[in-house]
Design a protein around this motif. Structure first.
Motif, mmCIF file in Angstrom:
data_model
loop_
_atom_site.group_PDB
_atom_site.id
_atom_site.type_symbol
_atom_site.label_atom_id
_atom_site.label_comp_id
_atom_site.label_asym_id
_atom_site.label_seq_id
_atom_site.Cartn_x
_atom_site.Cartn_y
_atom_site.Cartn_z
ATOM 1 N N LEU A 6 -4.265 -16.454 -8.056
ATOM 2 C CA LEU A 6 -3.879 -15.092 -7.692
ATOM 3 C C LEU A 6 -2.445 -14.851 -8.116
ATOM 4 C CD1 LEU A 6 -4.314 -12.367 -6.133
ATOM 5 C CD2 LEU A 6 -3.368 -13.548 -4.131
ATOM 6 N N SER A 7 -2.209 -13.722 -8.770
ATOM 7 C CA SER A 7 -0.856 -13.337 -9.125
ATOM 8 C C SER A 7 -0.697 -11.833 -8.951
ATOM 9 C CB SER A 7 -0.549 -13.739 -10.575
ATOM 10 O OG SER A 7 0.781 -13.377 -10.916
ATOM 11 N N LEU A 8 0.260 -11.452 -8.123
ATOM 12 C CA LEU A 8 0.607 -10.051 -7.927
ATOM 13 C C LEU A 8 2.021 -9.833 -8.432
ATOM 14 C CD1 LEU A 8 -0.603 -9.464 -4.230
ATOM 15 C CD2 LEU A 8 -1.943 -9.276 -6.333
ATOM 16 N N LYS A 9 2.206 -8.768 -9.201
ATOM 17 C CA LYS A 9 3.535 -8.439 -9.723
ATOM 18 C C LYS A 9 3.796 -6.950 -9.537
ATOM 19 C CE LYS A 9 3.484 -12.053 -13.306
ATOM 20 N NZ LYS A 9 3.540 -12.337 -14.763
ATOM 21 N N ASN A 10 4.903 -6.641 -8.867
ATOM 22 C CA ASN A 10 5.366 -5.265 -8.732
ATOM 23 C C ASN A 10 4.278 -4.339 -8.172
ATOM 24 O OD1 ASN A 10 7.370 -3.243 -9.036
ATOM 25 N ND2 ASN A 10 6.447 -2.551 -10.945
ATOM 26 N N VAL A 11 3.539 -4.836 -7.175
ATOM 27 C CA VAL A 11 2.420 -4.071 -6.625
ATOM 28 C C VAL A 11 2.908 -3.077 -5.568
ATOM 29 C CG1 VAL A 11 0.353 -4.244 -5.182
ATOM 30 C CG2 VAL A 11 0.649 -5.768 -7.137
ATOM 31 N N HIS A 12 2.506 -1.833 -5.746
ATOM 32 C CA HIS A 12 2.820 -0.770 -4.790
ATOM 33 C C HIS A 12 1.508 -0.135 -4.327
ATOM 34 C CE1 HIS A 12 7.273 -0.260 -5.565
ATOM 35 N NE2 HIS A 12 6.900 -1.035 -6.566
ATOM 36 N N ARG A 13 1.428 0.139 -3.028
ATOM 37 C CA ARG A 13 0.261 0.845 -2.484
ATOM 38 C C ARG A 13 0.742 1.786 -1.400
ATOM 39 N NH1 ARG A 13 -3.631 3.659 -2.228
ATOM 40 N NH2 ARG A 13 -5.758 3.072 -1.633
ATOM 41 N N HIS A 14 0.397 3.048 -1.542
ATOM 42 C CA HIS A 14 0.772 4.021 -0.520
ATOM 43 C C HIS A 14 -0.414 4.921 -0.205
ATOM 44 C CE1 HIS A 14 1.682 6.433 -4.225
ATOM 45 N NE2 HIS A 14 1.074 7.365 -3.508
ATOM 46 N N TYR A 15 -0.314 5.585 0.938
ATOM 47 C CA TYR A 15 -1.312 6.567 1.338
ATOM 48 C C TYR A 15 -0.606 7.896 1.610
ATOM 49 C CZ TYR A 15 -4.003 2.302 2.199
ATOM 50 O OH TYR A 15 -4.614 1.091 2.064
ATOM 51 N N LEU A 16 -1.365 8.967 1.469
ATOM 52 C CA LEU A 16 -0.825 10.290 1.771
ATOM 53 C C LEU A 16 -1.439 10.788 3.067
ATOM 54 C CD1 LEU A 16 -0.939 11.934 -1.783
ATOM 55 C CD2 LEU A 16 1.031 10.924 -0.608
ATOM 56 N N GLU A 17 -0.588 11.121 4.015
ATOM 57 C CA GLU A 17 -1.023 11.702 5.275
ATOM 58 C C GLU A 17 -0.464 13.118 5.362
ATOM 59 O OE1 GLU A 17 -0.073 9.264 8.594
ATOM 60 O OE2 GLU A 17 -1.475 7.672 8.033
ATOM 61 N N ARG A 18 -1.353 14.094 5.171
ATOM 62 C CA ARG A 18 -0.928 15.488 5.061
ATOM 63 C C ARG A 18 0.076 15.591 3.918
ATOM 64 N NH1 ARG A 18 -0.403 17.004 11.551
ATOM 65 N NH2 ARG A 18 -2.592 16.530 12.040
ATOM 66 N N GLU A 19 1.302 15.931 4.198
ATOM 67 C CA GLU A 19 2.290 16.055 3.129
ATOM 68 C C GLU A 19 3.230 14.850 3.060
ATOM 69 O OE1 GLU A 19 4.346 19.705 3.609
ATOM 70 O OE2 GLU A 19 2.564 20.959 3.333
ATOM 71 N N ALA A 20 2.993 13.884 3.934
ATOM 72 C CA ALA A 20 3.881 12.715 3.986
ATOM 73 C C ALA A 20 3.286 11.550 3.208
ATOM 74 C CB ALA A 20 4.122 12.306 5.432
ATOM 75 N N ARG A 21 4.132 10.787 2.547
ATOM 76 C CA ARG A 21 3.730 9.573 1.833
ATOM 77 C C ARG A 21 4.095 8.368 2.682
ATOM 78 N NH1 ARG A 21 5.298 7.514 -4.300
ATOM 79 N NH2 ARG A 21 5.772 5.357 -3.709
ATOM 80 N N LEU A 22 3.103 7.508 2.906
ATOM 81 C CA LEU A 22 3.301 6.308 3.709
ATOM 82 C C LEU A 22 3.219 5.094 2.792
ATOM 83 C CD1 LEU A 22 3.640 5.190 6.595
ATOM 84 C CD2 LEU A 22 1.142 5.123 6.764
ATOM 85 N N ASP A 23 4.354 4.449 2.548
ATOM 86 C CA ASP A 23 4.394 3.267 1.687
ATOM 87 C C ASP A 23 3.990 2.033 2.486
ATOM 88 O OD1 ASP A 23 5.414 4.300 -0.861
ATOM 89 O OD2 ASP A 23 7.198 4.827 0.301
ATOM 90 N N ILE A 24 2.919 1.380 2.065
ATOM 91 C CA ILE A 24 2.405 0.194 2.755
ATOM 92 C C ILE A 24 2.849 -1.085 2.050
ATOM 93 C CG2 ILE A 24 0.352 -0.987 3.595
ATOM 94 C CD1 ILE A 24 0.877 1.686 4.935
ATOM 95 N N LEU A 25 2.633 -1.142 0.740
ATOM 96 C CA LEU A 25 3.066 -2.290 -0.063
ATOM 97 C C LEU A 25 4.118 -1.807 -1.052
ATOM 98 C CD1 LEU A 25 -0.421 -3.897 -0.861
ATOM 99 C CD2 LEU A 25 1.110 -4.405 1.062
ATOM 100 N N VAL A 26 5.242 -2.524 -1.098
ATOM 101 C CA VAL A 26 6.370 -2.103 -1.928
ATOM 102 C C VAL A 26 6.840 -3.285 -2.781
ATOM 103 C CG1 VAL A 26 8.709 -1.148 -1.953
ATOM 104 C CG2 VAL A 26 7.076 -0.401 -0.197
ATOM 105 N N ASP A 27 6.622 -3.175 -4.079
ATOM 106 C CA ASP A 27 7.107 -4.186 -5.021
ATOM 107 C C ASP A 27 6.667 -5.594 -4.616
ATOM 108 O OD1 ASP A 27 8.373 -4.962 -7.343
ATOM 109 O OD2 ASP A 27 10.328 -5.234 -6.382
ATOM 110 N N VAL A 28 5.391 -5.739 -4.296
ATOM 111 C CA VAL A 28 4.868 -7.028 -3.842
ATOM 112 C C VAL A 28 4.734 -7.992 -5.015
ATOM 113 C CG1 VAL A 28 2.807 -8.193 -2.969
ATOM 114 C CG2 VAL A 28 3.682 -6.158 -1.806
#
Length: 228
Positions: A6-28
């Protein structure tokens, strides 16, 4: 690091809640090699399940690279991702999710049959895995006839059925008492190492986490090493 599963590089994952962005994974960034077990310990809501879903190709990151057993998954289409997941990823949940109408042997055979394995070979593999789990005499039993620890051991055997290079586990001992938890984890760890796989195990249990080769946590959405 040789033979990365397994190799993860610079992984970002976010969700949008209404007009707000929720960053869950940041530069993993995370690498796990064959035979290595990494424990993931973080508070509820920190993103453990999201990280496992990204590693298991159940979710796509908005950015970054995900490589499973040498294959760059982030560039694959949905069908190719499904095939890669089927062949190379084994998933274990807190609840066993065994099919109640099938025996332990049959539950382990099913993912093999889906992958195109001959029925006789699938049965032999299932019997061998149950023997490895100390459940040789329980193959004909349905899940309701097994204890919680036995059910989870069958779930581990099912996850190993297609000999995946990567095992992902989300609170695999969360429903078990301490003694059973320790025994199940030892069987899981032995299976991962015996098969030359890599393991990422999310757990709230610090005693279990300390048995891993190393422990990481999520801090501000990034994977960082930690000590317990």
């Amino acid at each position: 690091m040789a033979d990365l599963k397994l190799s993860l590089k610079n992984v970002h994952r976010h969700y949008l809640e209404r007009e707000a962005r929720l960053d869950i994974l940041v530069d993993v960034a995370l690498d796990i090699a064959a035979g290595e077990i990494v424990a993931l310990v973080a508070p509820s809501g920190a993103g453990k399940s999201t990280l496992l879903h990204v590693c298991g190709l159940l979710e796509r990151p908005q950015q970054g690279e995900v490589t499973i057993c040498g294959t760059e998954a982030h560039s694959l289409n949905d069908r190719a991702r499904t095939l890669l997941r089927r062949q190379n990823v084994g998933y274990i949940y807190q609840f066993h999710h065994l099919l109640p109408e099938f025996s332990a042997n049959e539950n382990i055979m099913i993912p093999q049959l889906i992958a195109g394995v001959d029925q006789a070979a699938a049965k032999t593999r299932a019997e061998d895995l149950l023997n490895h789990m100390g459940l040789k005499e329980r193959g004909d039993h349905r899940p309701a006839q097994l204890s919680g620890g036995e059910q989870q051991r069958v779930a581990i055997a099912r996850a190993m059925a297609n000999n995946p290079g990567l095992i992902l586990a989300d609170e695999p001992t969360g429903n078990l008492d301490p003694d059973t938890s320790g025994h199940v984890f030892e069987l899981l760890a032995r299976s991962i190492k015996d098969h030359g796989a890599a393991g990422l195990i999310a757990t709230h249990n610090h005693d279990i986490a300390r048995r891993a080769d190393r422990v990481v946590t999520l801090d501000g959405g990034a994977v960082v090493p930690t000590t317990l």
